[in-house]
Motif scaffolding. Structure first.
Motif, PDB file in Angstrom:
ATOM      1  N   GLU A  37     -37.824  -5.032  18.415  1.00  0.00           N
ATOM      2  CA  GLU A  37     -36.903  -4.624  19.475  1.00  0.00           C
ATOM      3  C   GLU A  37     -37.430  -5.051  20.841  1.00  0.00           C
ATOM      4  OE1 GLU A  37     -34.910  -0.543  21.316  1.00  0.00           O
ATOM      5  OE2 GLU A  37     -35.945  -0.495  19.388  1.00  0.00           O
ATOM      6  N   LYS A  38     -38.746  -4.919  21.036  1.00  0.00           N
ATOM      7  CA  LYS A  38     -39.332  -5.320  22.310  1.00  0.00           C
ATOM      8  C   LYS A  38     -39.205  -6.823  22.510  1.00  0.00           C
ATOM      9  CE  LYS A  38     -43.395  -4.761  25.228  1.00  0.00           C
ATOM     10  NZ  LYS A  38     -44.733  -4.178  25.381  1.00  0.00           N
ATOM     11  N   GLN A  39     -39.432  -7.582  21.455  1.00  0.00           N
ATOM     12  CA  GLN A  39     -39.289  -9.032  21.545  1.00  0.00           C
ATOM     13  C   GLN A  39     -37.850  -9.417  21.882  1.00  0.00           C
ATOM     14  OE1 GLN A  39     -40.759 -10.568  17.853  1.00  0.00           O
ATOM     15  NE2 GLN A  39     -42.891 -10.037  18.289  1.00  0.00           N
ATOM     16  N   ALA A  40     -36.909  -8.635  21.353  1.00  0.00           N
ATOM     17  CA  ALA A  40     -35.497  -8.936  21.592  1.00  0.00           C
ATOM     18  C   ALA A  40     -35.045  -8.493  22.974  1.00  0.00           C
ATOM     19  CB  ALA A  40     -34.632  -8.253  20.533  1.00  0.00           C
ATOM     20  N   ASN A  41     -35.711  -7.474  23.542  1.00  0.00           N
ATOM     21  CA  ASN A  41     -35.245  -6.887  24.795  1.00  0.00           C
ATOM     22  C   ASN A  41     -36.162  -7.111  25.981  1.00  0.00           C
ATOM     23  OD1 ASN A  41     -32.718  -5.125  24.120  1.00  0.00           O
ATOM     24  ND2 ASN A  41     -34.152  -4.708  22.479  1.00  0.00           N
ATOM     25  N   ASN A  42     -37.389  -7.554  25.742  1.00  0.00           N
ATOM     26  CA  ASN A  42     -38.353  -7.675  26.832  1.00  0.00           C
ATOM     27  C   ASN A  42     -38.792  -9.116  27.039  1.00  0.00           C
ATOM     28  OD1 ASN A  42     -38.606  -4.767  25.793  1.00  0.00           O
ATOM     29  ND2 ASN A  42     -39.753  -4.676  27.699  1.00  0.00           N
ATOM     30  N   ASP A  43     -39.079  -9.418  28.288  1.00  0.00           N
ATOM     31  CA  ASP A  43     -39.614 -10.720  28.646  1.00  0.00           C
ATOM     32  C   ASP A  43     -41.087 -10.778  28.262  1.00  0.00           C
ATOM     33  OD1 ASP A  43     -39.721 -13.293  30.116  1.00  0.00           O
ATOM     34  OD2 ASP A  43     -41.003 -12.141  31.470  1.00  0.00           O
ATOM     35  N   PHE A  44     -41.467 -11.825  27.552  1.00  0.00           N
ATOM     36  CA  PHE A  44     -42.827 -11.924  27.024  1.00  0.00           C
ATOM     37  C   PHE A  44     -43.869 -11.987  28.136  1.00  0.00           C
ATOM     38  CE2 PHE A  44     -46.430 -14.637  25.785  1.00  0.00           C
ATOM     39  CZ  PHE A  44     -46.953 -13.887  24.746  1.00  0.00           C
ATOM     40  N   LEU A  45     -43.572 -12.709  29.216  1.00  0.00           N
ATOM     41  CA  LEU A  45     -44.572 -12.936  30.261  1.00  0.00           C
ATOM     42  C   LEU A  45     -44.791 -11.703  31.135  1.00  0.00           C
ATOM     43  CD1 LEU A  45     -46.425 -14.875  31.861  1.00  0.00           C
ATOM     44  CD2 LEU A  45     -44.422 -15.483  33.237  1.00  0.00           C
ATOM     45  N   THR A  46     -43.705 -11.090  31.600  1.00  0.00           N
ATOM     46  CA  THR A  46     -43.824 -10.026  32.599  1.00  0.00           C
ATOM     47  C   THR A  46     -43.723  -8.622  32.030  1.00  0.00           C
ATOM     48  OG1 THR A  46     -41.441 -10.024  33.040  1.00  0.00           O
ATOM     49  CG2 THR A  46     -42.792 -11.567  34.312  1.00  0.00           C
ATOM     50  N   GLY A  47     -43.188  -8.481  30.813  1.00  0.00           N
ATOM     51  CA  GLY A  47     -42.983  -7.158  30.256  1.00  0.00           C
ATOM     52  C   GLY A  47     -41.702  -6.491  30.724  1.00  0.00           C
ATOM     53  N   LEU A  48     -41.001  -7.093  31.695  1.00  0.00           N
ATOM     54  CA  LEU A  48     -39.719  -6.544  32.134  1.00  0.00           C
ATOM     55  C   LEU A  48     -38.667  -6.772  31.054  1.00  0.00           C
ATOM     56  CD1 LEU A  48     -39.512  -7.803  35.841  1.00  0.00           C
ATOM     57  CD2 LEU A  48     -40.344  -5.604  35.025  1.00  0.00           C
ATOM     58  N   TYR A  49     -37.559  -6.037  31.154  1.00  0.00           N
ATOM     59  CA  TYR A  49     -36.441  -6.301  30.265  1.00  0.00           C
ATOM     60  C   TYR A  49     -35.893  -7.699  30.542  1.00  0.00           C
ATOM     61  CZ  TYR A  49     -36.395  -1.298  29.183  1.00  0.00           C
ATOM     62  OH  TYR A  49     -36.753  -0.052  28.766  1.00  0.00           O
ATOM     63  N   ASN A  50     -35.241  -8.297  29.526  1.00  0.00           N
ATOM     64  CA  ASN A  50     -34.742  -9.667  29.660  1.00  0.00           C
ATOM     65  C   ASN A  50     -33.244  -9.686  29.945  1.00  0.00           C
ATOM     66  OD1 ASN A  50     -33.568  -9.042  27.201  1.00  0.00           O
ATOM     67  ND2 ASN A  50     -35.004 -10.265  26.001  1.00  0.00           N
ATOM     68  N   ARG A  51     -32.683 -10.889  29.959  1.00  0.00           N
ATOM     69  CA  ARG A  51     -31.265 -11.071  30.281  1.00  0.00           C
ATOM     70  C   ARG A  51     -30.357 -10.314  29.316  1.00  0.00           C
ATOM     71  NH1 ARG A  51     -27.711 -14.746  32.770  1.00  0.00           N
ATOM     72  NH2 ARG A  51     -29.457 -15.941  33.630  1.00  0.00           N
ATOM     73  N   MET A  52     -30.653 -10.389  28.015  1.00  0.00           N
ATOM     74  CA  MET A  52     -29.800  -9.724  27.032  1.00  0.00           C
ATOM     75  C   MET A  52     -29.767  -8.217  27.276  1.00  0.00           C
ATOM     76  SD  MET A  52     -30.026  -9.878  22.857  1.00  0.00           S
ATOM     77  CE  MET A  52     -31.529  -8.896  22.771  1.00  0.00           C
ATOM     78  N   ARG A  53     -30.938  -7.634  27.518  1.00  0.00           N
ATOM     79  CA  ARG A  53     -30.990  -6.192  27.777  1.00  0.00           C
ATOM     80  C   ARG A  53     -30.303  -5.862  29.100  1.00  0.00           C
ATOM     81  NH1 ARG A  53     -34.165  -1.786  26.153  1.00  0.00           N
ATOM     82  NH2 ARG A  53     -33.372   0.028  27.304  1.00  0.00           N
ATOM     83  N   CYS A  54     -30.414  -6.740  30.079  1.00  0.00           N
ATOM     84  CA  CYS A  54     -29.766  -6.523  31.366  1.00  0.00           C
ATOM     85  C   CYS A  54     -28.255  -6.420  31.200  1.00  0.00           C
ATOM     86  CB  CYS A  54     -30.117  -7.657  32.324  1.00  0.00           C
ATOM     87  SG  CYS A  54     -29.229  -7.599  33.899  1.00  0.00           S
ATOM     88  N   GLU A  55     -27.680  -7.362  30.476  1.00  0.00           N
ATOM     89  CA  GLU A  55     -26.232  -7.367  30.291  1.00  0.00           C
ATOM     90  C   GLU A  55     -25.769  -6.124  29.519  1.00  0.00           C
ATOM     91  OE1 GLU A  55     -25.294 -11.079  28.498  1.00  0.00           O
ATOM     92  OE2 GLU A  55     -25.706 -12.252  30.318  1.00  0.00           O
ATOM     93  N   LYS A  56     -26.582  -5.700  28.548  1.00  0.00           N
ATOM     94  CA  LYS A  56     -26.245  -4.502  27.777  1.00  0.00           C
ATOM     95  C   LYS A  56     -26.297  -3.263  28.661  1.00  0.00           C
ATOM     96  CE  LYS A  56     -27.938  -1.673  23.939  1.00  0.00           C
ATOM     97  NZ  LYS A  56     -29.015  -1.518  22.912  1.00  0.00           N
ATOM     98  N   ASP A  57     -27.372  -3.101  29.427  1.00  0.00           N
ATOM     99  CA  ASP A  57     -27.513  -1.927  30.292  1.00  0.00           C
ATOM    100  C   ASP A  57     -26.463  -1.916  31.394  1.00  0.00           C
ATOM    101  OD1 ASP A  57     -29.641  -1.258  28.742  1.00  0.00           O
ATOM    102  OD2 ASP A  57     -31.190  -1.655  30.248  1.00  0.00           O
ATOM    103  N   LEU A  58     -26.153  -3.098  31.937  1.00  0.00           N
ATOM    104  CA  LEU A  58     -25.143  -3.165  32.988  1.00  0.00           C
ATOM    105  C   LEU A  58     -23.780  -2.772  32.454  1.00  0.00           C
ATOM    106  CD1 LEU A  58     -24.410  -3.845  35.889  1.00  0.00           C
ATOM    107  CD2 LEU A  58     -24.211  -6.261  35.222  1.00  0.00           C
ATOM    108  N   GLU A  59     -23.466  -3.212  31.247  1.00  0.00           N
ATOM    109  CA  GLU A  59     -22.201  -2.827  30.618  1.00  0.00           C
ATOM    110  C   GLU A  59     -22.125  -1.311  30.443  1.00  0.00           C
ATOM    111  OE1 GLU A  59     -18.616  -2.947  29.472  1.00  0.00           O
ATOM    112  OE2 GLU A  59     -19.537  -4.930  29.618  1.00  0.00           O
ATOM    113  N   GLU A  60     -23.236  -0.705  30.048  1.00  0.00           N
ATOM    114  CA  GLU A  60     -23.264   0.753  29.871  1.00  0.00           C
ATOM    115  C   GLU A  60     -23.067   1.469  31.206  1.00  0.00           C
ATOM    116  OE1 GLU A  60     -26.916   1.694  27.929  1.00  0.00           O
ATOM    117  OE2 GLU A  60     -26.283   0.907  25.978  1.00  0.00           O
ATOM    118  N   GLN A  61     -23.692   0.959  32.258  1.00  0.00           N
ATOM    119  CA  GLN A  61     -23.544   1.575  33.572  1.00  0.00           C
ATOM    120  C   GLN A  61     -22.114   1.451  34.086  1.00  0.00           C
ATOM    121  OE1 GLN A  61     -25.571   3.388  35.678  1.00  0.00           O
ATOM    122  NE2 GLN A  61     -26.861   3.535  33.852  1.00  0.00           N
ATOM    123  N   ILE A  62     -21.508   0.299  33.861  1.00  0.00           N
ATOM    124  CA  ILE A  62     -20.113   0.104  34.280  1.00  0.00           C
ATOM    125  C   ILE A  62     -19.203   1.089  33.550  1.00  0.00           C
ATOM    126  CG2 ILE A  62     -18.178  -1.512  34.243  1.00  0.00           C
ATOM    127  CD1 ILE A  62     -20.232  -3.780  34.577  1.00  0.00           C
TER     128      ILE A  62
END
Length: 559
Positions: A130-155
């Motif tokens: 799940e972390k590999q799918a949702n997190n950026d390997f270099l920085t540990g921040l969430y990645n684009r896919m997780r961003c779009e998912k979370d933004l959709e939930e917030q909207i």
């Protein structure tokens, strides 16, 4: 005698039966102790009737019935029916799959059978995936896919309950200079440092995303949007101090576009698109700033697309739409102030869009990575023209050509300059390459090496826009330069501003001591000219003498 024998036989059978029961019980316990799960039976009075060794190990030997049932019930749904669920024990960082079934004990009393499986390794593997799918390997921040998912939930949340959120789209300014100058490993170090700093800002710790490269998105939720101004201030504060990379301090700034939702849009794609438009506006208006999206950006987006399309077409067509204008530079150290050459300035006369201002298309060319072919075109045309001047009775004429920061990052820049000189036959001493102060100071080691290679060719080097960067006067002594060009902002207020007067005077005196020449640009008025005559100025360019002009007009007047 017979009866006694029968009694003995019956007694012997009873003993054998009891021994068999005990043996069967022992064998059953051994079997249950060696199965792959924990097993426990609790009475309705919360007493542990049986527990195998694995179950005891799972609970670290805790066998109090009340405690066991309370712990296992955390994973179960319902009170009376058979059920199952997952249990997480935080202090041990272990996960268990728990099943409960109603049974009758050996004495036919009601009891509960618990089977417990250790699924820690499975859960840890799932978390890694799940972390590999949702997190950026270099920085540990969430990645684009997780961003779009979370933004959709917030909207969706705001659509249902009301409120407002904000999306911040951030891009590092000139990050390619760090990568190109210091190496990708130091670029990675910088990205990691920025990511750690973002995650420490209160209100956005869990809503920072790396979209790829040097682009980040931050979602400010409806519960945090009241903190937006403070959050923006904290983000800007990250970039006010230098970053220590490869043994030295380097400045890195950011540009940011901001949209509010649902005010500016209510879909993921729309919000990211509009935030990107605002980001580009921040880049185009000087960088190191943030811009809120407005409806005007929508119209400018179409204009930007037109500019990009036509710019690419112009480059494919040998840059034939890009013209080189020339602004004369006069030598005020000599009688009658003769022209000593000109600065080459790029202009774009687009066939379909008309005349495009350099302040409009040059930032876009740099942003799109198209400045290299344009810069190569300007260098070649300028050297050809200067060679023509030299051969037409003005061997002293020089031409100044600006090098963009992108061009200077090319490892073969000195070789490219050498090739142009060979193709045109221009005397290297009649070519002056101008570099901006901000880049030179920000990567001193790299610039000293590249500019040193250029000077070995016999080419002059000018430090442009001096006084506008992070520099100190001491830096001009470190760099292999011949000319200091004082920025026009110090010339505008000459005679009216004591600081401007003092700055120009000090630079002129210092340049004279270390054997450099000074060129002043942007001089427009007699008042400025009278003041500059009293200083140790060698070269001046500005509207006071002449504006940038087409090559035909320049040669008609100065050749």
């Amino acid at each position: 005698m017979i009866k006694q024998t029968e009694k003995q036989e019956e007694s012997s059978k009873l003993v054998q039966t009891e021994e068999m029961d005990v043996s069967f019980y022992i064998s059953g316990v051994e079997i249950l102790n060696n199965v792959g799960c924990g097993i426990c039976v609790c009475s309705s009075q919360e007493k542990v009737l049986f527990a195998n060794e694995r179950f005891s190990a799972f609970l670290n030997g805790e066998m109090d019935g009340k405690t066991v049932k309370k712990l296992l019930s955390q994973a179960l749904e319902g009170g009376e029916e058979d059920s199952s669920g997952e249990l997480y024990i935080e202090e041990d960082d272990r996960w268990f799959d728990v099943h409960r079934k109603k049974i009758r004990w050996m004495d036919q009393s009601a009891a509960e059978l618990y089977t417990v499986y250790d699924i820690t390794k499975t859960k840890q593997y799932q978390q890694r995936i799940e972390k590999q799918a949702n997190n950026d390997f270099l920085t540990g921040l969430y990645n684009r896919m997780r961003c779009e998912k979370d933004l959709e939930e917030q909207i969706s949340l705001i659509r249902e309950k009301g409120g407002e959120g904000a999306l911040l789209y951030m891009d590092l300014d000139d990050f390619k200079h760090i990568n190109g100058g210091l190496g990708h490993q130091y670029g990675d170090v910088l990205l990691q440092g920025i990511s750690r700093s973002l995650k420490r800002i209160s209100g956005i710790q869990s809503s920072c995303y790396r979209m790829g490269g040097d682009e980040f998105i931050i979602i400010v939720t409806d519960t945090r949007v009241s903190m937006l101004n403070r959050i923006l201030g904290d983000i800007c504060g990250i970039f006010e101090k230098p970053w220590f990379l490869k043994g030295a301090d380097y400045y890195c700034t950011m540009s940011m576009g901001i949209v509010r939702f649902p005010t500016d849009g209510d879909t993921v794609q729309e919000l990211i698109k509009k935030a990107d438009l605002a980001l580009f506006e921040a880049k185009a208006t000087g960088k190191n700033r943030y811009v809120f999206y407005t409806a005007e950006e929508e119209g400018s987006a179409f204009k930007r697309l037109d500019l990009e399309k036509n710019m690419r077409n112009a480059i494919v067509n040998a840059c034939n739409e890009f013209e080189v204008y020339y602004q004369p530079i006069v030598d005020v150290s000599k009688p009658d102030h003769p022209c000593m050459g000109a600065e080459a300035l790029i202009r774009w006369n687009c066939e379909s869009l008309g005349f495009i201002s350099p302040t409009e298309f040059i930032p876009l060319a740099e942003y799109l990575g198209l400045i290299n072919p344009i810069g190569d075109h300007v260098l070649l045309q300028s050297c050809r023209r200067c060679k023509h001047w030299n051969d037409s009775g003005h061997p002293e004429y020089k031409v100044n050509v600006n090098l963009s920061v992108v061009q200077l990052l090319r490892n073969d820049m000195a070789e490219r300059v050498k090739n142009v000189l060979q193709r045109t036959g221009l005397n290297p001493g009649n070519l002056t390459l101008e570099v901006t102060e901000s880049l030179a100071i920000n990567d001193m080691t790299r610039m000293k090496r590249i500019l040193g290679q250029i000077k070995e060719l016999g080419v002059w080097v000018a430090l442009d826009d001096f006084g506008t960067g992070y520099s100190s006067l001491n830096h001009i002594r470190e760099m292999p330069i011949d000319v200091i060009k004082i920025d026009r902002c110090f010339i505008e207020d000459l005679g009216n501003d004591e600081f401007s007067d003092a700055f120009v005077r000090i630079v002129c005196e210092l340049a004279s001591v270390i054997g450099m020449k000074v060129c002043v640009e942007g001089m427009e008025h007699e008042r400025q000219y009278e003041i500059l005559k009293k200083m140790q100025i060698h070269m001046i360019q500005g509207f006071y003498f002449d504006k940038p002009m087409k090559v035909e007009d320049f040669e008609k007047k100065y050749l």
